[in-house]
Design a protein around this motif. Structure first.
Motif, PDB file in Angstrom:
ATOM      1  N   GLY A 188       0.747  -1.302   0.134  1.00  0.00           N
ATOM      2  CA  GLY A 188      -0.160   0.000  -0.001  1.00  0.00           C
ATOM      3  C   GLY A 188       0.723   1.311  -0.088  1.00  0.00           C
ATOM      4  N   GLU A 189       1.956   1.094   0.818  1.00  0.00           N
ATOM      5  CA  GLU A 189       2.828   2.392   0.881  1.00  0.00           C
ATOM      6  C   GLU A 189       3.584   2.767  -0.524  1.00  0.00           C
ATOM      7  OE1 GLU A 189       5.539   1.711   3.900  1.00  0.00           O
ATOM      8  OE2 GLU A 189       3.858   2.050   5.674  1.00  0.00           O
ATOM      9  N   GLN A 190       3.944   1.377  -1.144  1.00  0.00           N
ATOM     10  CA  GLN A 190       4.601   1.543  -2.447  1.00  0.00           C
ATOM     11  C   GLN A 190       3.700   2.068  -3.465  1.00  0.00           C
ATOM     12  OE1 GLN A 190       6.207  -2.259  -3.608  1.00  0.00           O
ATOM     13  NE2 GLN A 190       7.739  -2.291  -1.876  1.00  0.00           N
ATOM     14  N   ILE A 191       2.546   1.679  -3.474  1.00  0.00           N
ATOM     15  CA  ILE A 191       1.606   2.356  -4.494  1.00  0.00           C
ATOM     16  C   ILE A 191       1.183   3.679  -4.162  1.00  0.00           C
ATOM     17  CG2 ILE A 191      -0.998   2.042  -4.929  1.00  0.00           C
ATOM     18  CD1 ILE A 191      -0.850  -0.796  -4.225  1.00  0.00           C
ATOM     19  N   SER A 192       1.170   3.847  -2.829  1.00  0.00           N
ATOM     20  CA  SER A 192       1.075   5.487  -2.741  1.00  0.00           C
ATOM     21  C   SER A 192       2.217   6.424  -3.121  1.00  0.00           C
ATOM     22  CB  SER A 192       0.754   5.730  -1.183  1.00  0.00           C
ATOM     23  OG  SER A 192      -0.294   5.003  -0.686  1.00  0.00           O
TER      24      SER A 192
END
Length: 282
Positions: A63-67
């Motif tokens: 999720g952090e990578q996607i953000s």
């Protein structure tokens, strides 16, 4: 009859007691199996809980990578927009720079052709000087070299002057006459005469030090080239270098002899060279 009743009652109690022990043992076995199954289930549940935590951690990281990727995408899009604006606004400047580079290439090629021409001329000068000057002269007394577009003639002072003197010896005229002939054949080139001394201090009459001696020796050669052999004075340059450009350390008589020399430098006229630069730069 009474005895018989007692016997029957005792038999019933004994049978009942045996059945209860078997049932208890069975229950005990079932209980142990249930505990083992429960332990297995608890262990399996614990593994699943740990795996769940790992998966949740991975999910959070994704999720952090996607953000982060979304933010990078926004930044990249903004940069592309800026580059588009810059490219559009600077395209004319790029064309101008390319045009200038093409002009510079022509300029550089012109300089190279000029340098090549000068090199060819100077190689011819070296050939004639080497052929004429070394006739009857020991090789170590006179050398001729070409570096880039300049011809260097180095003459040992024992061919030109007496020790500590700036008066030219009689045998020097033969060498200077040959040099003057080659110089006069190249009227578009300047000539610098450089005097060089060793480090031995000197002070006599009008000579204060090695600066004076080197400069006076240069001017003596210059006057002979001008007045005796007719070299145009506007082409001549006299320079004294004193002891400060030695060919060898001044630590022995042999090395000092090497350092006492006169250099005659035949080179393109500087004003013509600068004119060429200005002409090609326009």
């Amino acid at each position: 009859m009474k005895k018989a009743s007692i016997l029957v009652l005792f038999s019933l109690i004994l049978v009942t007691s045996c059945v209860s022990k078997k049932k208890y043992a069975q229950l005990e076995a079932n209980n142990s199996q249930t505990k083992e199954e429960l332990l297995t289930v608890e262990t399996t549940l614990q593994k699943y809980l740990i795996e769940k935590e790992k998966q949740e951690a991975k999910l959070n990281a994704l999720g952090e990578q996607i953000s982060s990727l979304k933010e990078d995408k926004k930044t990249a899009l903004k940069q592309v927009e800026n580059l588009t604006v810059l490219t559009q606004s600077s395209s004319d400047n790029i064309k101008t720079v390319i045009s200038q580079l093409n002009e510079k290439d022509k300029y550089i090629n012109g300089i190279r052709q000029a340098m090549t021409q000068k090199d060819s001329i100077n190689l011819a000068i070296k050939y004639h000087l080497t052929k004429n000057l070394t006739d009857g002269i020991q090789d170590e007394d006179i050398t001729v070299n070409v570096e880039k577009t300049v011809v260097f003639i180095s003459i040992s002072d024992k061919l030109l002057f007496k020790s500590g003197s700036y008066n030219v010896t009689d045998k020097a005229y033969t060498v200077l006459e040959k040099i003057a002939k080659v110089i006069k054949d190249q009227p578009k080139m300047d000539v610098m005469i450089e005097g060089h001394t060793d480090s031995t201090p000197i002070k006599r009459n009008i000579i204060q030090d090695n600066w004076d001696l080197s400069a006076l020796r240069a001017t003596s050669i210059t006057r002979i080239l001008q007045y005796k052999y007719g070299v145009t004075p506007e082409r001549l340059i006299a320079a004294g270098r004193s002891q400060y450009v030695p060919l060898a350390p001044n630590d022995s008589a042999e090395n000092k002899s090497i350092n006492r020399r006169t250099k005659i430098i035949i080179m393109p006229k500087l004003n013509q060279f600068f004119d060429l630069l200005e002409q090609d730069a326009n």
